[in-house]
Design an enzyme around this catalytic site. Structure first.
Site, PDB file in Angstrom:
ATOM      1  N   HIS A  21       0.853  -1.191   0.000  1.00 18.42           N
ATOM      2  CA  HIS A  21       0.000   0.000   0.000  1.00 18.42           C
ATOM      3  C   HIS A  21       0.893   1.247   0.000  1.00 18.42           C
ATOM      4  O   HIS A  21       1.869   1.306   0.758  1.00 18.42           O
ATOM      5  CB  HIS A  21      -0.903  -0.010   1.239  1.00 18.42           C
ATOM      6  N   GLU A  72       8.625   0.717  -2.870  1.00 19.91           N
ATOM      7  CA  GLU A  72       7.773  -0.481  -2.866  1.00 19.91           C
ATOM      8  C   GLU A  72       8.524  -1.667  -3.462  1.00 19.91           C
ATOM      9  O   GLU A  72       8.446  -2.790  -2.953  1.00 19.91           O
ATOM     10  CB  GLU A  72       6.499  -0.232  -3.676  1.00 19.91           C
TER      11      GLU A  72
HETATM   12  C1  GRF Z   1       1.215   0.466  -5.870  1.00 18.47           C
HETATM   13  O1  GRF Z   1       1.416   1.819  -5.582  1.00 18.47           O
HETATM   14  C2  GRF Z   1       0.644  -0.246  -4.691  1.00 18.47           C
HETATM   15  O2  GRF Z   1       1.061   0.266  -3.478  1.00 18.47           O
HETATM   16  C3  GRF Z   1      -0.834  -0.028  -4.868  1.00 18.47           C
HETATM   17  O3  GRF Z   1      -1.029  -0.147  -6.247  1.00 18.47           O
HETATM   18  C4  GRF Z   1       0.139   0.287  -6.924  1.00 18.47           C
HETATM   19  C5  GRF Z   1       0.489  -0.777  -7.924  1.00 18.47           C
HETATM   20  O4  GRF Z   1       1.515  -0.364  -8.781  1.00 18.47           O
HETATM   21  N1  GRF Z   1      -1.600  -0.972  -4.086  1.00 18.47           N
HETATM   22  P1  GRF Z   1       2.106  -1.404  -9.845  1.00 18.47           P
HETATM   23  O5  GRF Z   1       0.942  -1.932 -10.646  1.00 18.47           O
HETATM   24  O6  GRF Z   1       2.800  -2.490  -9.092  1.00 18.47           O
HETATM   25  O7  GRF Z   1       3.048  -0.631 -10.693  1.00 18.47           O
END
Ligand code: GRF
Length: 191
Positions: free
Chosen positions: A103, A168
């Site tokens: 998230h 992330e």
């Molecule tokens: C990410 O920012 C994640 O935190 C949220 O959705 C986004 C997905 O990005 N839940 P991606 O599709 O992995 O580029």
């Protein structure tokens, strides 16, 4: 599980292939036909299954289709890598302590949709991302890993999102490793 661009999905695949994570990504499921994640799976050679949520009468039946796919592939652990649907107790119960979500905020701040916009509107100086185990209430559940990033003067949602995304991609493989260790899985099934 991915709904959008799939950059977190690809980060997980690369972490496995580089040996950083003793696991393999054996399957991707997507709910949006033609989404970026599906295209990345094709490029990376990861089997991809489409479960278009529009074709299911309710959340439970979609989640049951997901469970069937995961069981057919004998997966040990499931990652919601940008899954933009609310999941039901059925999926959580099928993968207790084995369902990880990423998230784009420092939870418990800014749960739900538009987390990045919420952080900008609140005027915080620090934001980030959280990888956590999934509970029924959206964006709650035991936190596995967090990373903080500064919110810079003049940031737009896009510039802050890009900074958060980079983090992330770092913490999601760590979170999967931690979740696996908590379960006593030393090396996730390579199948
Ligand atoms: C990410 O920012 C994640 O935190 C949220 O959705 C986004 C997905 O990005 N839940 P991606 O599709 O992995 O580029």
């Amino acid at each position: 599980m991915a709904s959008g661009s799939g950059s977190n999905f690809e980060a997980l695949v690369q972490a496995c292939r580089s040996g950083q994570l003793a696991a393999s990504v054996c399957q991707l499921v997507v709910n949006n036909p033609g989404c970026g994640a599906e295209q990345r799976a094709g490029r990376l050679g990861v089997p991809c299954t489409l479960h278009d949520h529009r074709l299911f009468p309710n959340r439970e039946s979609l989640d049951q289709a997901l469970i069937n796919s995961f069981q057919a592939a004998a997966v040990d652990l499931v990652v919601m890598a940008g899954w933009m649907r609310i999941v039901t107790q059925a999926l959580i119960d099928a993968y207790p302590q084995r369902l990880v979500n990423i998230h784009p905020s420092l939870l418990p701040s800014f749960r739900g949709a538009r987390a990045i916009e919420q952080a900008l509107e609140a005027g915080v100086q620090l934001s980030g991302c959280t990888a956590h185990l999934v509970s029924l209430e959206v964006d709650t559940g035991p936190i596995l890993v967090q990373a903080a990033v500064p919110v810079l003067k003049g940031d737009s949602a896009a510039s802050l999102a890009a900074r958060i995304h980079t983090q992330e991609h770092q913490i999601l493989p760590l979170a999967v490793q931690l979740a696996a260790e908590r379960l006593g899985l030393t090396a996730l099934d390579q199948g």
